[in-house]
Design an enzyme around this catalytic site. Structure first.
Site, mmCIF file in Angstrom:
data_model
loop_
_atom_site.group_PDB
_atom_site.id
_atom_site.type_symbol
_atom_site.label_atom_id
_atom_site.label_comp_id
_atom_site.label_asym_id
_atom_site.label_seq_id
_atom_site.Cartn_x
_atom_site.Cartn_y
_atom_site.Cartn_z
ATOM 1 N N ASN A 174 73.356 94.447 46.560
ATOM 2 C CA ASN A 174 72.820 93.509 45.571
ATOM 3 C C ASN A 174 72.328 94.217 44.312
ATOM 4 O O ASN A 174 71.557 93.656 43.544
ATOM 5 C CB ASN A 174 71.713 92.641 46.195
ATOM 6 C CG ASN A 174 70.620 93.466 46.834
ATOM 7 O OD1 ASN A 174 70.511 94.658 46.596
ATOM 8 N ND2 ASN A 174 69.801 92.831 47.647
ATOM 9 N N ARG A 312 59.561 97.041 43.267
ATOM 10 C CA ARG A 312 58.630 96.646 44.319
ATOM 11 C C ARG A 312 57.267 96.396 43.695
ATOM 12 O O ARG A 312 56.832 97.133 42.798
ATOM 13 C CB ARG A 312 58.490 97.732 45.393
ATOM 14 C CG ARG A 312 59.677 97.827 46.357
ATOM 15 C CD ARG A 312 59.841 96.563 47.210
ATOM 16 N NE ARG A 312 60.986 96.621 48.103
ATOM 17 C CZ ARG A 312 62.183 96.081 47.836
ATOM 18 N NH1 ARG A 312 62.388 95.445 46.700
ATOM 19 N NH2 ARG A 312 63.152 96.145 48.705
ATOM 20 N N GLN A 341 54.426 90.155 50.551
ATOM 21 C CA GLN A 341 55.337 89.010 50.427
ATOM 22 C C GLN A 341 55.388 88.257 51.745
ATOM 23 O O GLN A 341 55.683 88.880 52.752
ATOM 24 C CB GLN A 341 56.733 89.484 50.015
ATOM 25 C CG GLN A 341 56.747 89.943 48.574
ATOM 26 C CD GLN A 341 58.119 90.291 48.035
ATOM 27 O OE1 GLN A 341 58.238 90.693 46.897
ATOM 28 N NE2 GLN A 341 59.151 90.159 48.831
ATOM 29 N N HIS A 360 60.771 86.422 45.131
ATOM 30 C CA HIS A 360 61.699 87.562 45.282
ATOM 31 C C HIS A 360 63.115 87.026 45.540
ATOM 32 O O HIS A 360 63.490 86.755 46.682
ATOM 33 C CB HIS A 360 61.229 88.432 46.445
ATOM 34 C CG HIS A 360 61.893 89.765 46.498
ATOM 35 N ND1 HIS A 360 61.455 90.776 47.304
ATOM 36 C CD2 HIS A 360 62.980 90.262 45.854
ATOM 37 C CE1 HIS A 360 62.232 91.835 47.147
ATOM 38 N NE2 HIS A 360 63.175 91.535 46.279
HETATM 39 P P1 NDP Z 1 69.249 103.945 43.884
HETATM 40 O O1 NDP Z 1 68.910 104.807 45.050
HETATM 41 O O2 NDP Z 1 70.637 103.873 43.407
HETATM 42 O O3 NDP Z 1 68.375 104.386 42.639
HETATM 43 C C1 NDP Z 1 67.051 104.729 42.740
HETATM 44 C C2 NDP Z 1 66.779 105.760 41.680
HETATM 45 O O4 NDP Z 1 65.378 105.977 41.653
HETATM 46 C C3 NDP Z 1 67.441 107.120 41.939
HETATM 47 O O5 NDP Z 1 68.137 107.501 40.780
HETATM 48 C C4 NDP Z 1 66.253 108.017 42.217
HETATM 49 O O6 NDP Z 1 66.367 109.306 41.744
HETATM 50 C C5 NDP Z 1 65.187 107.356 41.385
HETATM 51 N N1 NDP Z 1 63.838 107.753 41.743
HETATM 52 C C6 NDP Z 1 63.290 107.871 42.974
HETATM 53 N N2 NDP Z 1 62.023 108.240 42.863
HETATM 54 C C7 NDP Z 1 61.763 108.366 41.537
HETATM 55 C C8 NDP Z 1 60.617 108.742 40.803
HETATM 56 N N3 NDP Z 1 59.494 109.106 41.422
HETATM 57 N N4 NDP Z 1 60.708 108.747 39.448
HETATM 58 C C9 NDP Z 1 61.855 108.428 38.817
HETATM 59 N N5 NDP Z 1 62.978 108.078 39.479
HETATM 60 C C10 NDP Z 1 62.918 108.047 40.819
HETATM 61 O O7 NDP Z 1 68.685 102.512 44.239
HETATM 62 P P2 NDP Z 1 69.000 101.087 43.587
HETATM 63 O O8 NDP Z 1 69.135 101.268 42.117
HETATM 64 O O9 NDP Z 1 70.088 100.391 44.301
HETATM 65 O O10 NDP Z 1 67.656 100.303 43.953
HETATM 66 C C11 NDP Z 1 66.399 100.752 43.451
HETATM 67 C C12 NDP Z 1 65.283 99.944 44.068
HETATM 68 O O11 NDP Z 1 65.348 98.617 43.601
HETATM 69 C C13 NDP Z 1 65.318 99.806 45.592
HETATM 70 O O12 NDP Z 1 64.785 100.927 46.243
HETATM 71 C C14 NDP Z 1 64.505 98.568 45.813
HETATM 72 O O13 NDP Z 1 63.127 98.904 45.910
HETATM 73 C C15 NDP Z 1 64.729 97.776 44.549
HETATM 74 N N6 NDP Z 1 65.596 96.610 44.819
HETATM 75 C C16 NDP Z 1 65.114 95.369 44.547
HETATM 76 C C17 NDP Z 1 65.853 94.247 44.850
HETATM 77 C C18 NDP Z 1 65.361 92.881 44.531
HETATM 78 O O14 NDP Z 1 65.867 91.906 45.071
HETATM 79 N N7 NDP Z 1 64.390 92.729 43.645
HETATM 80 C C19 NDP Z 1 67.157 94.355 45.512
HETATM 81 C C20 NDP Z 1 67.635 95.709 45.624
HETATM 82 C C21 NDP Z 1 66.845 96.778 45.339
HETATM 83 P P3 NDP Z 1 67.363 110.411 42.287
HETATM 84 O O15 NDP Z 1 68.314 109.731 43.195
HETATM 85 O O16 NDP Z 1 67.982 110.887 41.028
HETATM 86 O O17 NDP Z 1 66.493 111.378 42.969
#
Ligand code: NDP
Length: 427
Positions: A174, A312, A341, A360
């Protein structure tokens, strides 16, 4: 901390009792927490007859590929109790037991009663079954927690690792759904859509009221905290609006992507928020990001910036956000994620000024539900047939963070305080 060496060896020993594959072929009890049915009844009257068929995500990864014929039609409402995530026939044909409930919070909930002898727990981040250390300890048969969606912060990953509980999610299912929702929030906040819509619904026509907080996004600096699947998709979607694009992340994107989108990279969140008109949060919740948007960080923003959080709720300090809106430090806050939630009925984000919150929902469009329900079936097939689960779906396995989880999450626990969710049903 997650796992010292001695803790790991304890986890491995416990693993032989709980281990995923030790009893992979026995009948299993699958406990699923899903959100309530529509108040208008189930199934709903669908607005459309089909959804587009998508075979691959933008990075080339295939959408879920279960072996079984899917027991549901694309576009059906699967995420609520009567939808059963489309699992009943699939599980019962294999001799397993399915229990579905929306009553998930508190010691007297049906979920807690059923958990004692459950082998597998499934929930969606939209209606999370908070798997705290206490609950994991009580669930002696528990082998796996599956997230039907993305984001497994509702599971105490430290406790899951200690108890050799496998954790998975359906990576990418998603991400684009959320990216679309983020762009919608950016436009609705900046252009002042919600109050303008309210004016017409209430029979009014005061244009001055409607436009007194309305701007163009063209030329604004838009920055994402994290440029993973969602963050990068947001940047790509905002580029045609002729915004100046910024990002910060633990790892830099390739020079080709930076050049293609004319991106400015910032080493720290603080450096980025100082120059942005719009900030969108797209990193996972883990101990490193919990409460990242606190009073101090918000004070670094340009006055009148907009903040969008679909990652989140706990990444933002609840009361600091409210105060920043009241003082005008933030011109608007929107998103779909809350903590806990469901949020208590008196949660301040329901009533704070200039917000554009939704429940959400961004990752549970009917289009997304089809993909994550299929991803859950693919993962269950791997568990039942003793086959490896895709690396992209693994968050924790064999006592430590694994697969995509080892990359995206940091050790520790972010479920603390989730017991507050029981207040929604008690008030
Ligand atoms: P990804 O794993 O593709 O991307 C997450 C990114 O966050 C990575 O690039 C990672 O860095 C980076 N990251 C982690 N920790 C940090 C930090 N401390 N500072 C800066 N960057 C950081 O995940 P998605 O993009 O698919 O999803 C992200 C989040 O979105 C999910 O974990 C979830 O919480 C939320 N989400 C919400 C939904 C909703 O319905 N509202 C649905 C789906 C997801 P790197 O990998 O470079 O280390």
């Amino acid at each position: 901390m997650l796992a010292s060496r001695s803790m790991r060896s304890v986890a491995r020993r416990m693993g032989s009792a709980r281990g995923l594959h030790a009893s992979a072929r026995q009948d299993m009890k699958v406990l699923v927490a899903l959100y309530d049915d529509p108040e208008t009844g189930y199934p709903p009257k669908y607005a459309r007859d089909d959804i587009p068929h998508i075979e691959k995500y933008p990075d080339g990864q295939t959408t879920p590929t279960p072996q079984s014929e899917l027991p549901f039609q694309p576009g059906e409402l699967l995420g609520c109790v009567s939808g059963e995530l489309g699992l009943r026939k699939f599980l019962e044909d294999r001799g397993h037991t399915l229990v579905v409930t929306s009553d998930k919070d508190g010691p007297d909930s049906q979920f807690e009663k059923e958990l004692k002898d459950a082998d597998i727990v499934i929930s969606q981040p939209f209606w999370p079954a908070y798997m705290t250390a206490e609950r994991i300890a009580k669930a002696k048969n528990l082998k796996a927690c599956l997230t039907a969606g993305i984001g497994s912060d509702h599971v105490d990953l430290e406790a899951a690792c200690k108890n050799n509980v496998t954790v998975t999610e359906v990576t990418f299912c998603n991400s684009i759904s959320v990216a679309e929702h983020v762009c919608m929030h950016i436009l609705t906040l900046v252009r002042n859509f919600v109050p303008a819509h309210k004016i017409v619904c209430e029979g009014g026509w005061n244009i001055a009221d409607a436009v007194s907080r309305s701007y163009d996004v063209e030329g604004m600096s838009v920055g994402t905290i994290a440029a993973g699947r969602i963050g990068l998709a947001v940047l790509r979607r905002m580029a045609p609006f002729d915004c100046k694009l910024h990002y910060t992340d633990r790892h830099r994107l390739s020079p080709e992507v930076e050049k293609e989108l004319n991106l400015t990279y910032h080493e720290t969140v603080e450096d980025m928020v100082k120059v942005c008109d719009v900030v969108t949060i797209n990193c996972p919740l883990h101990p490193e990001t919990e409460n990242m948007m606190n009073e101090e960080m918000l004070s670094k923003f340009k006055r009148g910036a907009y903040l969008i959080n679909t990652a989140r709720g706990k990444i933002c300090d609840r009361d600091a956000i409210k105060r920043a809106l009241e003082s005008g430090q933030l011109a608007g806050y929107a998103g779909d994620v809350w903590f806990p939630q469901p949020p208590p009925r008196d949660h301040p984000w329901r009533t704070m000024p200039n917000h554009g919150m939704t429940p959400h929902i961004s990752g549970t469009s009917l289009s997304a539900q089809h993909r994550y329900a299929a991803g859950v079936i693919e993962t269950l097939e791997c568990i039942f047939d003793n086959k490896p689960i895709r690396d992209e779906y693994l968050i924790a396995q064999n006592g430590s963070l694994a697969g995509v989880g080892a990359h995206s999450y940091s050790p520790g626990n972010a479920t603390g305080g989730s017991d507050e969710a029981v207040k929604f049903k008690n008030k």
